[in-house]
Design an enzyme around this catalytic site. Structure first.
Site, PDB file in Angstrom:
ATOM      1  N   GLY A  43       0.775  -1.231   0.000  1.00 49.37           N
ATOM      2  CA  GLY A  43       0.000   0.000   0.000  1.00 49.37           C
ATOM      3  C   GLY A  43       0.808   1.282   0.000  1.00 49.37           C
ATOM      4  O   GLY A  43       0.388   2.281  -0.578  1.00 49.37           O
ATOM      5  N   GLU A  98       4.462   4.136   5.729  1.00 47.54           N
ATOM      6  CA  GLU A  98       3.280   3.258   5.732  1.00 47.54           C
ATOM      7  C   GLU A  98       2.088   4.019   5.164  1.00 47.54           C
ATOM      8  O   GLU A  98       2.011   5.244   5.260  1.00 47.54           O
ATOM      9  CB  GLU A  98       3.032   2.788   7.176  1.00 47.54           C
ATOM     10  CG  GLU A  98       1.807   1.943   7.406  1.00 47.54           C
ATOM     11  CD  GLU A  98       1.756   0.631   6.627  1.00 47.54           C
ATOM     12  OE1 GLU A  98       1.864   0.690   5.393  1.00 47.54           O
ATOM     13  OE2 GLU A  98       1.555  -0.427   7.245  1.00 47.54           O
ATOM     14  N   ASP A  99       1.157   3.302   4.591  1.00 43.73           N
ATOM     15  CA  ASP A  99      -0.018   3.962   4.012  1.00 43.73           C
ATOM     16  C   ASP A  99      -0.989   4.438   5.095  1.00 43.73           C
ATOM     17  O   ASP A  99      -1.432   5.577   5.088  1.00 43.73           O
ATOM     18  CB  ASP A  99      -0.726   3.047   2.996  1.00 43.73           C
ATOM     19  CG  ASP A  99      -1.010   1.640   3.523  1.00 43.73           C
ATOM     20  OD1 ASP A  99      -0.797   1.384   4.729  1.00 43.73           O
ATOM     21  OD2 ASP A  99      -1.453   0.795   2.724  1.00 43.73           O
ATOM     22  N   ASP A 102      -4.069   1.760  11.463  1.00 46.30           N
ATOM     23  CA  ASP A 102      -5.442   1.431  11.815  1.00 46.30           C
ATOM     24  C   ASP A 102      -5.428   0.886  13.251  1.00 46.30           C
ATOM     25  O   ASP A 102      -5.354   1.654  14.206  1.00 46.30           O
ATOM     26  CB  ASP A 102      -5.935   0.420  10.771  1.00 46.30           C
ATOM     27  CG  ASP A 102      -7.385   0.042  10.911  1.00 46.30           C
ATOM     28  OD1 ASP A 102      -8.185   0.897  11.279  1.00 46.30           O
ATOM     29  OD2 ASP A 102      -7.733  -1.123  10.626  1.00 46.30           O
ATOM     30  N   LYS A 130      -6.029   6.433  11.526  1.00 48.00           N
ATOM     31  CA  LYS A 130      -7.392   6.300  12.072  1.00 48.00           C
ATOM     32  C   LYS A 130      -7.244   6.092  13.577  1.00 48.00           C
ATOM     33  O   LYS A 130      -7.287   4.958  14.060  1.00 48.00           O
ATOM     34  CB  LYS A 130      -8.086   5.074  11.474  1.00 48.00           C
ATOM     35  CG  LYS A 130      -8.499   5.196  10.027  1.00 48.00           C
ATOM     36  CD  LYS A 130      -9.517   4.106   9.675  1.00 48.00           C
ATOM     37  CE  LYS A 130      -8.972   3.133   8.695  1.00 48.00           C
ATOM     38  NZ  LYS A 130      -9.933   2.127   8.213  1.00 48.00           N
ATOM     39  N   PHE A 151     -13.603   2.808   5.973  1.00 53.61           N
ATOM     40  CA  PHE A 151     -12.696   2.034   5.130  1.00 53.61           C
ATOM     41  C   PHE A 151     -12.416   2.832   3.864  1.00 53.61           C
ATOM     42  O   PHE A 151     -13.337   3.228   3.153  1.00 53.61           O
ATOM     43  CB  PHE A 151     -13.285   0.664   4.784  1.00 53.61           C
ATOM     44  CG  PHE A 151     -12.248  -0.258   4.222  1.00 53.61           C
ATOM     45  CD1 PHE A 151     -11.440  -0.996   5.064  1.00 53.61           C
ATOM     46  CD2 PHE A 151     -12.060  -0.358   2.852  1.00 53.61           C
ATOM     47  CE1 PHE A 151     -10.445  -1.827   4.557  1.00 53.61           C
ATOM     48  CE2 PHE A 151     -11.074  -1.185   2.327  1.00 53.61           C
ATOM     49  CZ  PHE A 151     -10.267  -1.923   3.181  1.00 53.61           C
ATOM     50  N   VAL A 152     -11.154   3.083   3.620  1.00 50.35           N
ATOM     51  CA  VAL A 152     -10.781   3.920   2.480  1.00 50.35           C
ATOM     52  C   VAL A 152      -9.939   3.137   1.476  1.00 50.35           C
ATOM     53  O   VAL A 152      -9.244   2.186   1.836  1.00 50.35           O
ATOM     54  CB  VAL A 152     -10.018   5.189   2.934  1.00 50.35           C
ATOM     55  CG1 VAL A 152     -10.949   6.151   3.647  1.00 50.35           C
ATOM     56  CG2 VAL A 152      -8.822   4.842   3.816  1.00 50.35           C
ATOM     57  N   ARG A 164      -6.122   0.449  -5.906  1.00 48.19           N
ATOM     58  CA  ARG A 164      -4.859   1.058  -5.479  1.00 48.19           C
ATOM     59  C   ARG A 164      -4.463   2.239  -6.349  1.00 48.19           C
ATOM     60  O   ARG A 164      -3.815   3.168  -5.882  1.00 48.19           O
ATOM     61  CB  ARG A 164      -3.719   0.028  -5.534  1.00 48.19           C
ATOM     62  CG  ARG A 164      -3.785  -1.041  -4.467  1.00 48.19           C
ATOM     63  CD  ARG A 164      -2.444  -1.771  -4.418  1.00 48.19           C
ATOM     64  NE  ARG A 164      -2.525  -3.068  -3.766  1.00 48.19           N
ATOM     65  CZ  ARG A 164      -2.463  -3.271  -2.451  1.00 48.19           C
ATOM     66  NH1 ARG A 164      -2.336  -2.246  -1.638  1.00 48.19           N
ATOM     67  NH2 ARG A 164      -2.539  -4.480  -1.950  1.00 48.19           N
TER      68      ARG A 164
HETATM   69  P1  IMP Z   1      -3.200  -2.154  11.311  1.00 52.51           P
HETATM   70  O1  IMP Z   1      -2.202  -3.243  11.584  1.00 52.51           O
HETATM   71  O2  IMP Z   1      -4.576  -2.521  11.764  1.00 52.51           O
HETATM   72  O3  IMP Z   1      -2.761  -0.804  11.802  1.00 52.51           O
HETATM   73  O4  IMP Z   1      -3.379  -2.109   9.765  1.00 52.51           O
HETATM   74  C1  IMP Z   1      -2.514  -1.573   8.914  1.00 52.51           C
HETATM   75  C2  IMP Z   1      -2.770  -2.089   7.513  1.00 52.51           C
HETATM   76  O5  IMP Z   1      -4.143  -2.452   7.305  1.00 52.51           O
HETATM   77  C3  IMP Z   1      -2.491  -1.016   6.523  1.00 52.51           C
HETATM   78  O6  IMP Z   1      -1.149  -1.040   6.118  1.00 52.51           O
HETATM   79  C4  IMP Z   1      -3.430  -1.356   5.382  1.00 52.51           C
HETATM   80  O7  IMP Z   1      -2.802  -2.270   4.525  1.00 52.51           O
HETATM   81  C5  IMP Z   1      -4.599  -2.023   6.048  1.00 52.51           C
HETATM   82  N1  IMP Z   1      -5.734  -1.089   6.245  1.00 52.51           N
HETATM   83  C6  IMP Z   1      -6.148  -0.533   7.397  1.00 52.51           C
HETATM   84  N2  IMP Z   1      -7.194   0.284   7.214  1.00 52.51           N
HETATM   85  C7  IMP Z   1      -7.442   0.265   5.893  1.00 52.51           C
HETATM   86  C8  IMP Z   1      -8.409   0.948   5.055  1.00 52.51           C
HETATM   87  O8  IMP Z   1      -9.243   1.755   5.474  1.00 52.51           O
HETATM   88  N3  IMP Z   1      -8.309   0.663   3.725  1.00 52.51           N
HETATM   89  C9  IMP Z   1      -7.409  -0.201   3.194  1.00 52.51           C
HETATM   90  N4  IMP Z   1      -6.498  -0.833   3.937  1.00 52.51           N
HETATM   91  C10 IMP Z   1      -6.511  -0.610   5.271  1.00 52.51           C
HETATM   92 MG    MG Z   2      -0.321  -1.900   4.431  1.00 58.76          MG
END
Ligand code: IMP
Ligand code: MG
Length: 182
Positions: A43, A98-99, A102, A130, A151-152, A164
């Site tokens: 991402g 990082e993108d 979450d 987020k 969710f984006v 993407r």
């Molecule tokens: P985390 O481990 O829950 O913080 O998630 C991080 C990863 O989840 C990001 O690098 C994304 O690949 C994916 N992710 C989290 N939220 C979204 C969203 O809203 N859209 C798409 N991918 C997401």
């Molecule tokens: Mg990711």
């Protein structure tokens, strides 16, 4: 793109303007020495290429593959390294790119993993954050935009590998699908 399921949340213009600001700020924070950017695949690759070009100094780039999400919208909670770095980090200033942050599960895991490699310093730049969703503590030094719990997709972010390549970050309307997290 005229997809009825998509609503623009952050336009391409706003994204690019914010990345230019971040590039200036980060460059000022690292006036000298090597700066190793680490792109978290897949991402963050769009963000990395624009951020690296917005930097006003030399940077090094490497890639790391991490997987937490399956094909659905919710995290499996499991983190897997799918591609490790080609380079050593010892004694180096490291910037993880990082993108989106979450739950924080991915970056919390990654910080612990990379700290064991004894970098000189380690910081995180995330295009999106987020904060409402956080389950694990993560200190994100550079945030592009804080967004609500939606969710984006777009600008690198996918839903089941789709969307993407959108220039904008868009909210993907719920299509009534059950979560298919791996
Ligand atoms: P985390 O481990 O829950 O913080 O998630 C991080 C990863 O989840 C990001 O690098 C994304 O690949 C994916 N992710 C989290 N939220 C979204 C969203 O809203 N859209 C798409 N991918 C997401
Ligand atoms: Mg990711």
């Amino acid at each position: 793109m005229t997809d009825p399921k998509l609503r623009v949340l952050i336009s391409a213009e706003k994204i690019q303007a914010r990345i230019r600001e971040l590039g200036v700020q980060i460059s000022q924070d690292y006036p000298d020495g090597k700066l190793q950017m680490i792109c978290i695949l897949k991402g963050a690759c769009f963000f990395l290429t624009d951020l690296a070009r917005a930097m006003q100094r030399d940077v090094l780039v490497d890639f790391m593959g991490i997987s937490t999400y399956g094909k659905g919208k919710t995290s499996s909670g499991e983190v897997r390294v799918t591609k490790d770095l080609d380079i050593e980090l010892e004694g180096t200033d490291v910037l993880i790119v990082e993108d989106i942050v979450d739950s924080g599960v991915t970056l919390n895991y990654l910080m612990h993993l990379l700290e064991q490699r004894r970098p000189k310093s380690i910081r995180i730049a995330a295009l999106l954050d987020k904060p409402e969703r956080r389950q694990r503590p993560v200190h994100v030094h550079y945030v592009g935009f804080q967004i609500p719990d939606r969710f984006v997709v777009g600008y690198g972010l996918d839903y089941a590998e789709k969307y993407r390549n959108l220039d904008d970050v868009c909210v993907l309307d719920d299509m009534g699908e059950a979560s298919t997290a791996a």
